[in-house]
Design an enzyme around this catalytic site. Structure first.
Site, PDB file in Angstrom:
ATOM      1  CG  ASP A   1      -3.010  -8.256   0.632  1.00  0.00           C
ATOM      2  OD1 ASP A   1      -2.242  -8.509   1.569  1.00  0.00           O
ATOM      3  OD2 ASP A   1      -4.068  -7.598   0.776  1.00  0.00           O
TER       4      ASP A   1
ATOM      5  CG  HIS B   1      -2.011  -0.990   1.193  1.00  0.00           C
ATOM      6  ND1 HIS B   1      -2.836  -1.171   0.110  1.00  0.00           N
ATOM      7  CD2 HIS B   1      -2.394  -1.896   2.133  1.00  0.00           C
ATOM      8  CE1 HIS B   1      -3.698  -2.155   0.378  1.00  0.00           C
ATOM      9  NE2 HIS B   1      -3.438  -2.616   1.589  1.00  0.00           N
TER      10      HIS B   1
ATOM     11  CG  ASP C   1      -5.231  -9.853   3.348  1.00  0.00           C
ATOM     12  OD1 ASP C   1      -4.884 -10.390   2.268  1.00  0.00           O
ATOM     13  OD2 ASP C   1      -4.912  -8.693   3.649  1.00  0.00           O
TER      14      ASP C   1
ATOM     15  CG  HIS D   1      -6.821  -5.207   1.754  1.00  0.00           C
ATOM     16  ND1 HIS D   1      -6.380  -6.184   2.623  1.00  0.00           N
ATOM     17  CD2 HIS D   1      -7.965  -4.725   2.279  1.00  0.00           C
ATOM     18  CE1 HIS D   1      -7.218  -6.275   3.645  1.00  0.00           C
ATOM     19  NE2 HIS D   1      -8.198  -5.400   3.451  1.00  0.00           N
TER      20      HIS D   1
END
Length: 336
Positions: free
Chosen positions: A166, A130, A253, A168
């Protein structure tokens, strides 16, 4: 001069990962011992453990602004504090972040060396995908996989594939290579979900138009969806791209047990994706990202390492509707 590492399969680690203290936070030091206990119980699956070096600052500033790097250092050495409501730096964060980025760079050196390693895994924190060139966010300070990719290109690699699985979206990595043809970035991520980027129509810009494969999936997506996207979109595009190196932003995740998202992968799902990545026949380096249920995280990392090395054929699944949607956007450029 790059350091010499052993051949075969390498696992990069460093105790500084435990010094990045986050308090009552999902991205916590306990993630690392959970992974390492599970691997120790399996005799590390035969992987050679390597102590990760600290990154040289110029490796990090190849991706991040000098001002951003200085801000991370000052915040950490000043006693810590919040960059945003999600992203906390402690006094140990600077050292941990340097080793997380440095391990990713050392991994690339080992993978690209003549007669070097075939596969490698960086099991360190804080995560990175991120972190944008000038911004810490989403638990991330330096974008480890982006720093590694830039280092690979500096070492002579012509093309690098980054697959981010991931749950996200890897907004920072996407931003770092948005206008580049040297990196093919593919991200499979739940949408809607933090950070709200990574729409199917975001295909890159300028010279890099078409080189961002953003593949959002709905909440509740499971193994059939993720594996189908890897098999029918990412791998075919990669074969046409012909990378010298594959890097994986490996968040865990999307596991059904994870508290921060709503996808339905099992640990073995990551082994299936890892086998597809390995089928490309080029060196593969994996960088730890998210994953916040400790048991699911540990089991999923073990499955990934097994999938990278067990030589089993990857699981084939039928294309799903998300594959058809992706083909509508990316199919012409990549002949999907």
């Amino acid at each position: 001069m790059a350091a010499h590492y052993g051949t075969g399969v390498l696992y990069f680690r460093h105790d500084s990962s435990l010094e990045h203290e986050t308090g009552a936070h999902p991205e916590r030091p306990a993630r690392i011992p959970a992974i390492e206990r599970a691997l120790e119980a399996r005799d590390w699956l035969g992987w050679e453990r390597v102590e990760a070096p600290a990154a040289e600052i110029e490796r990090i500033t190849a991706v991040h602004s000098e001002r951003h790097v200085a801000a991370v250092r000052e915040m950490s050495e000043g006693g810590g504090g919040w960059f945003d409501p999600d992203t906390y730096a402690s006094p140990g964060t600077w050292r941990a972040a340097l080793h997380a980025a440095g391990g990713a760079c050392a991994m690339v050196e080992a993978l690209l060396a003549q007669g070097g390693a075939e596969v490698a895994f960086c099991g360190m924190r804080p995560p990175g995908h991120h972190a944008e060139p000038a911004t810490a966010m989403g638990f991330c300070f330096f974008n480890n996989v982006a720093v590694a990719a830039r280092h690979a290109l500096a070492l002579g690699a012509k093309r690098v594939l980054i697959l981010d699985w991931d749950v996200h979206h890897g907004n920072g990595t996407n931003a770092a290579f948005h206008d580049s043809r040297e990196v093919l970035f593919a991200s499979i991520h739940q949408s809607p979900l933090y950070p709200g980027t990574g729409s199917l129509g975001d295909v890159g810009s300028g010279e890099g138009e078409g080189y961002s494969l953003n593949l959002p999936v709905p909440p509740g997506s499971g193994e059939e969806t993720f594996v189908a996207l890897v098999e029918h979109v990412v791998v075919p595009a990669a074969r046409r791209f012909e990378p010298d190196l594959v890097l994986v932003s490996a968040g865990y995740d999307a596991h059904r047990a994870d508290p921060l998202a709503n996808c339905e992968l099992e640990a073995e799902s990551y082994a299936h994706m890892a086998r597809w990545v390995r089928s490309l026949g080029v060196p593969v380096g994996v960088v730890l990202e998210g994953g916040y249920d400790l048991d699911a995280l540990a089991a999923s990392v073990v499955a990934t390492l097994e999938g990278l090395t067990d030589g089993k054929a990857p699981r084939s699944v039928e294309p799903t509707y998300v594959v058809e949607r992706a083909r509508e956007v990316h199919g012409k450029r990549w002949a999907l």
